[in-house]
Design a protein around this motif. Structure first.
Motif: not given
Length: 405
Positions: A322-332
């Motif tokens: 989830i962290l990878t998805l939100l930070l690296d993919a969705y750029k939060f």
């Protein structure tokens, strides 16, 4: 004595006539045309996800607001067993799996309303993948689903596979409706009004086979499509929505299963388990996840004895995904992280695409015409009833006197 009875009877009859005339006048004056309260309309939506199916029952007043219903969830039911894609080799079981929830849902709807209940069946990413792999099997599963629902006294509107963009867009409608971005009730005005601020929330959804992101982009956006445009409560909305197939929890697990003995779950459930759904900072989230992942299996199993032993070892990898998805993919980042709210319900209503789907469909379900009746003001009605009652009582007394003489 005879003369007194005659005079008494005459006076009684005169009073009776007078009271009857007064009651008649009161029942005729100031008669107004009034509408009866709106009736309640119902709709059902099946959410057939990759890992399970749920049924939701919604209701709204028939008069609607600017052509859109003010919808509320009145019932939900989780279908027993796995998602309908698991029945690809035995499609009839897909239909049979729905019966228990359908029967429970119909208990919520008055019998006189059941045949007017619009029932929709929407399948998401799991069925999208099955259709790509075996379109014939996907069609057979949907056919069995339709066959089963049509056995019940409802207005079945079809079983279909919705696109990822539709799933994301309807989810965006749901969350913004529940957070009153579209309409809210004004106690002062005694009516539903459009909020003055034109702010809206973006929506992130992590399912079993896909993940979706939907929001209103700043500035102009050219590549609009049909799933990006909505008219709700008399206002137009244009949103950006995108679905990433094979980046849901189950599909990511399939891709990594050879290297990692873990699986991936949805945003809310994993962060709820780690007590990270109360607006904690990104630094706190990272620290909590790092600390949790450093614990031994003996430590975890002894401290969480009631947790499913198959699910417990997966929370570490789920949270990191989830962290990878939100930070690296969705750029939060550290700043925008504070604008993320992890929720599975708002009040008693489930957050998902089905409410937004039903809400949008109320635009196409005709509102019932108001029922007009003749009515009085309460004070005149009460007076008329009182005089009618008194006239009836005096009439009975006069009849008894006449019989006695």
């Amino acid at each position: 004595m005879f003369i007194n009875k005659k005079l008494f009877t005459t006076a009684l009859l005169g009073l009776l006539v007078t009271l009857s005339i007064i009651a008649l006048i009161l029942s005729l004056v100031r008669v107004e045309d009034v509408t009866l309260p709106p009736t309640v309309q119902y709709g059902m939506v099946f959410d057939a996800g990759s890992s399970h199916t749920s049924l939701f029952v919604y209701e709204w007043d028939s008069d609607k607001q600017n052509n859109t219903g003010v919808v509320s969830q009145t019932f939900s039911c989780d279908v027993q067993g796995p998602g309908i894609t698991s029945y690809a080799n035995d499609p009839s079981k897909a239909g049979d799996s729905l019966r228990e929830c359908l029967e429970e849902a119909l208990k919520v709807v008055p019998a006189a309303k059941q045949r007017d209940v619009s029932v929709y069946f929407g399948a998401t990413a799991g069925m999208r993948l099955l259709r790509e792999q075996n379109s014939s099997a996907a069609d057979q599963v949907l056919a069995e689903v339709a066959k089963t629902i049509q056995e019940y006294p409802v207005a079945f509107c079809g079983a279909q596979i919705i696109t990822g963009e539709e799933e994301g867009a309807y989810g965006w409608i749901t969350i913004n409706y529940l957070l009153e971005s579209f309409t809210k009730y004004s106690p002062k005005a005694h009516m539903w009004v459009h909020p003055e601020a034109d702010d809206s929330f973006g929506a992130l959804d992590l399912g079993g086979a896909s993940t979706q992101i939907s929001f209103v982009p700043k500035g102009s956006f050219i590549n609009w499509n049909e799933t990006s445009r909505f008219t709700l409560y008399g206002y137009n909305y244009n949103i950006y929505t995108h679905s990433y197939t094979c980046y849901g929890q189950n599909e990511m697990w399939k891709r990594l299963a050879k290297e990692l003995i873990v699986a991936f779950s949805a945003f809310y459930y994993n962060f709820k388990f780690l007590n990270l759904t109360e607006g904690q900072s990104l630094a706190t989230v990272r620290e909590t996840i790092e600390h949790f992942c450093a614990r031994t299996w003996e430590d975890l199993s002894s401290n969480y004895p009631e947790e499913n032993p198959e699910r417990l070892p997966k929370y570490c990898a789920n949270a990191n995904y989830i962290l990878t998805l939100l930070l690296d993919a969705y750029k939060f980042d550290e700043v925008s992280w504070n604008n993320i709210f992890f929720q599975i319900k708002v009040g008693s209503t489930s957050v998902g695409w089905t409410l937004g789907y039903m809400l949008n469909l109320t635009n196409m379900i005709p509102a019932e015409a108001p029922v007009w009746v003749k009515g009085h003001t309460p004070s005149l009605w009460a007076a008329a009833v009182a005089f009618i009652t008194l006239a009836l009582a005096l009439g009975l007394v006069a009849l008894l006197v006449l019989l006695w003489t």
